[in-house]
Design a protein around this motif. Structure first.
Motif, PDB file in Angstrom:
ATOM      1  N   ALA A   1       0.927  -0.925   0.366  1.00 55.23           N
ATOM      2  CA  ALA A   1      -0.010   0.060   0.196  1.00 55.23           C
ATOM      3  C   ALA A   1       1.033   0.813  -0.203  1.00 55.23           C
ATOM      4  O   ALA A   1       1.142   1.752   0.787  1.00 55.23           O
ATOM      5  N   ASP A   2       1.653   1.269  -1.484  1.00 54.42           N
ATOM      6  CA  ASP A   2       2.998   2.628  -1.503  1.00 54.42           C
ATOM      7  C   ASP A   2       2.046   4.427  -0.954  1.00 54.42           C
ATOM      8  O   ASP A   2       1.261   4.342  -2.237  1.00 54.42           O
ATOM      9  N   SER A   3       2.195   4.992   0.179  1.00 52.66           N
ATOM     10  CA  SER A   3       1.757   6.126   0.075  1.00 52.66           C
ATOM     11  C   SER A   3       2.813   6.461  -0.806  1.00 52.66           C
ATOM     12  O   SER A   3       1.473   7.511  -0.803  1.00 52.66           O
TER      13      SER A   3
ATOM     14  N   ARG B   1       1.575   6.881  -3.992  1.00 56.55           N
ATOM     15  CA  ARG B   1       0.022   7.335  -4.430  1.00 56.55           C
ATOM     16  C   ARG B   1       0.129   8.505  -3.712  1.00 56.55           C
ATOM     17  O   ARG B   1      -0.604   8.947  -4.960  1.00 56.55           O
TER      18      ARG B   1
ATOM     19  N   ALA C   1       1.561  10.358  -7.495  1.00 57.78           N
ATOM     20  CA  ALA C   1       0.374   9.837  -8.491  1.00 57.78           C
ATOM     21  C   ALA C   1      -0.672  11.145  -8.235  1.00 57.78           C
ATOM     22  O   ALA C   1      -1.385  11.949  -8.972  1.00 57.78           O
ATOM     23  N   LEU C   2      -0.339  11.392  -7.824  1.00 55.71           N
ATOM     24  CA  LEU C   2      -2.244  12.604  -7.032  1.00 55.71           C
ATOM     25  C   LEU C   2      -1.363  14.207  -7.305  1.00 55.71           C
ATOM     26  O   LEU C   2      -2.107  14.438  -7.576  1.00 55.71           O
TER      27      LEU C   2
END
Length: 157
Positions: free
Chosen positions: A13-15, A18, A21-22
């Motif tokens: 669950a790579d913070s 993510r 990406a945002l």
């Protein structure tokens, strides 16, 4: 030597992935930077950033959809909106400051950094760093070690 299984939790669950990406593309970061220094209206973003309007519209929509900005009507005309930082958006400020500090150190021109941040509480130019909330010690890659967090799940057999 760590095995792939030992480090798999870093990628489950790579913070970082993510978050990048945002907000990891140039225009999103620059829009956020502008909001930190008081810009709220579409025309101000367009003027300050010289950003193509379709790109600006798309990035603002993405930041609103992600919960980093709120789109708020500021006049009786239904087409008059401004963009205000949410709590999640405000909490990204420290990440932007760290990027700014790195850029000032490694990418600034011969005249030095183009912008300084003055700390209101003490009146001095802010020299930021990442610190542990528990002990106040500086966090560097040598002073921390990754370990599985609450979202970590053991590989199923």
């Amino acid at each position: 030597m760590l095995s792939a299984k030992d480090v798999k939790y870093r990628f489950e669950a790579d913070s970082v992935g993510r978050a990048v990406a945002l907000v990891g593309e140039r225009w999103s970061l620059l829009i956020l930077r502008e909001t930190y220094f008081g810009v709220r209206r579409y025309a101000e973003f367009a003027r300050n950033l010289s950003i193509p309007r379709p790109t600006l519209s798309a990035r603002l929509r993405t930041l609103v959809d992600a919960g980093l900005l709120d789109r708020v009507r500021y006049a009786t005309d239904p087409d008059r909106h401004e963009y205000r930082l949410t709590q999640a958006g405000r909490e990204l400020f420290s990440a932007i400051v760290v990027l700014m500090r790195w850029g000032d150190k490694y990418l600034a021109g011969p005249d030095g950094p183009p912008l300084l941040l003055r700390h209101i509480d003490c009146g001095e130019i802010a020299e930021s760093y990442v610190a542990c909330r528990q002990c106040g010690g500086e966090i560097t890659m040598e002073t921390v070690t990754p370990e599985p967090g609450p979202a970590f799940r053991e590989e199923e057999a």
